[in-house]
Design an enzyme around this catalytic site. Structure first.
Site, mmCIF file in Angstrom:
data_model
loop_
_atom_site.group_PDB
_atom_site.id
_atom_site.type_symbol
_atom_site.label_atom_id
_atom_site.label_comp_id
_atom_site.label_asym_id
_atom_site.label_seq_id
_atom_site.Cartn_x
_atom_site.Cartn_y
_atom_site.Cartn_z
ATOM 1 N N ASN A 76 0.910 -0.926 0.066
ATOM 2 C CA ASN A 76 -0.062 0.062 0.105
ATOM 3 C C ASN A 76 0.500 1.809 -0.033
ATOM 4 O OD1 ASN A 76 -3.230 -0.201 0.272
ATOM 5 N ND2 ASN A 76 -2.672 -1.911 1.824
ATOM 6 N N ARG A 79 2.464 1.309 26.046
ATOM 7 C CA ARG A 79 1.929 1.779 24.899
ATOM 8 C C ARG A 79 2.488 3.260 25.116
ATOM 9 N NH1 ARG A 79 -3.268 1.842 22.068
ATOM 10 N NH2 ARG A 79 -4.203 1.720 23.887
ATOM 11 N N ASN A 134 -6.913 5.045 7.689
ATOM 12 C CA ASN A 134 -6.318 3.126 7.950
ATOM 13 C C ASN A 134 -7.045 3.336 6.992
ATOM 14 O OD1 ASN A 134 -5.020 0.586 9.099
ATOM 15 N ND2 ASN A 134 -7.745 0.293 9.762
ATOM 16 N N HIS A 149 -8.289 -1.387 5.761
ATOM 17 C CA HIS A 149 -8.655 -2.832 6.308
ATOM 18 C C HIS A 149 -9.166 -3.179 5.151
ATOM 19 C CE1 HIS A 149 -9.782 -5.022 9.514
ATOM 20 N NE2 HIS A 149 -11.081 -5.214 8.361
ATOM 21 N N GLU A 193 -10.998 5.452 18.361
ATOM 22 C CA GLU A 193 -10.410 4.895 19.886
ATOM 23 C C GLU A 193 -10.857 3.343 19.939
ATOM 24 O OE1 GLU A 193 -14.307 6.734 19.809
ATOM 25 O OE2 GLU A 193 -12.287 7.882 19.981
ATOM 26 N N GLY A 194 -11.600 2.908 18.760
ATOM 27 C CA GLY A 194 -12.034 1.915 18.211
ATOM 28 C C GLY A 194 -11.223 0.871 18.041
HETATM 29 C C1 GAR Z 1 -3.536 -4.903 4.452
HETATM 30 O O1 GAR Z 1 -4.431 -5.659 2.878
HETATM 31 C C2 GAR Z 1 -4.069 -3.982 4.814
HETATM 32 O O2 GAR Z 1 -5.432 -3.652 4.530
HETATM 33 C C3 GAR Z 1 -3.985 -4.890 5.812
HETATM 34 O O3 GAR Z 1 -2.866 -5.343 5.721
HETATM 35 C C4 GAR Z 1 -2.396 -5.455 4.577
HETATM 36 C C5 GAR Z 1 -1.153 -4.984 4.501
HETATM 37 O O4 GAR Z 1 -0.264 -4.673 2.908
HETATM 38 N N1 GAR Z 1 -4.419 -3.876 6.723
HETATM 39 C C6 GAR Z 1 -4.905 -4.303 8.379
HETATM 40 O O5 GAR Z 1 -5.336 -5.254 8.090
HETATM 41 C C7 GAR Z 1 -4.914 -3.358 9.038
HETATM 42 N N2 GAR Z 1 -6.086 -4.065 10.520
HETATM 43 P P1 GAR Z 1 0.760 -4.065 2.831
HETATM 44 O O6 GAR Z 1 2.022 -4.028 4.086
HETATM 45 O O7 GAR Z 1 1.167 -5.070 1.543
HETATM 46 O O8 GAR Z 1 0.564 -3.047 2.330
#
Ligand code: GAR
Length: 224
Positions: A22, A73, A115, A117, A150-151
């Site tokens: 990404n 954290r 973000n 997802h 926050e969720g």
């Molecule tokens: C992607 O599929 C992204 O949507 C997911 O991790 C992958 C990262 O791929 N993110 C999550 O699951 C966040 N909760 P990348 O490192 O090749 O971009």
């Protein structure tokens, strides 16, 4: 000189824990001129992250802050926020960043943390979501760009793309089909932000002027 002033570029801080495909799509969109943004920093919590190598290959400033070096954290988050602020980051872009964001971090960047997802939120938040989509028997899945709150994967939704779940799909084939759409919609969502077109009203995001019908939502609807 044609007299046209260059468009102002928004400064991005991209946070990634993994391979960084990404991140690459964002780099490519910046280079192609379809995204009015400059990546001011790539930051990872994982020293082995492919995203760091991609930053290095593209001469983008990078930082690794290993969360395992912090007892709390909140201390890790403070170190990350300090780095982002030092670089003048205006929008934080989570691109496969596998850490939760604390309240103090959110307060520093209100509605300025996005973000991506790999599911159609609010369905399938959390981890291993492609497997969950397959196991559920869903006919469609997809991906979602949302603001972080926050969720866990609960923030206001900006843009989504739908992909079909095929009979013969495995977790890998479904993930790959979803990832292809992630690479399409994430730079687009960031560009909407850069153009000042995103307004957040409670849980709802308004895009002004609105996107054309189906644009950025149903990418390849398959019925049946
Ligand atoms: C992607 O599929 C992204 O949507 C997911 O991790 C992958 C990262 O791929 N993110 C999550 O699951 C966040 N909760 P990348 O490192 O090749 O971009």
């Amino acid at each position: 000189m044609n007299g046209t002033a260059p468009r102002k570029k928004i400064r991005l801080g991209v946070l990634a824990s993994g391979g960084g495909s990404n991140l690459q799509s964002i780099i490519d969109a910046c280079n192609a001129g379809s995204l009015d943004a400059e990546i001011a920093l790539v930051l990872s919590n994982n020293p082995e992250a492919g995203a760091l190598a991609r930053a290095r290959d593209n001469a983008i400033p990078l930082e690794c802050i290993d969360h395992r070096d912090f007892a709390q954290r909140s201390d890790f988050d403070r170190a990350v926020v300090d780095c982002l602020e030092d670089r003048g980051v205006e929008l934080v872009v989570l691109a496969g960043f596998m850490r939760l964001i604390s309240g103090a971090f959110l307060e520093k960047f209100p509605h300025r943390i996005m973000n991506i997802h790999p599911a159609l939120l609010p369905a399938f938040p959390g981890l291993h979501v492609q497997r969950k989509a397959l196991e559920s028997g869903a006919r469609f899945s997809g991906c979602t760009v949302h603001f972080v709150d926050e969720g866990m994967d609960t923030g206001p939704i900006i843009i989504q793309a739908v992909v079909p779940v095929l009979e013969q799909d495995t977790e890998d084939t479904l993930s790959a089909r979803i990832l292809e759409q992630e690479h399409r919609i994430y730079p687009r969502a960031i560009q909407l932000f850069a153009e000042g077109r995103i307004k957040v009203d409670g849980r709802r995001v308004q895009i002004e002027p609105p996107l054309p019908p189906c644009c950025g939502s149903l990418s390849n609807p398959v019925l049946g």
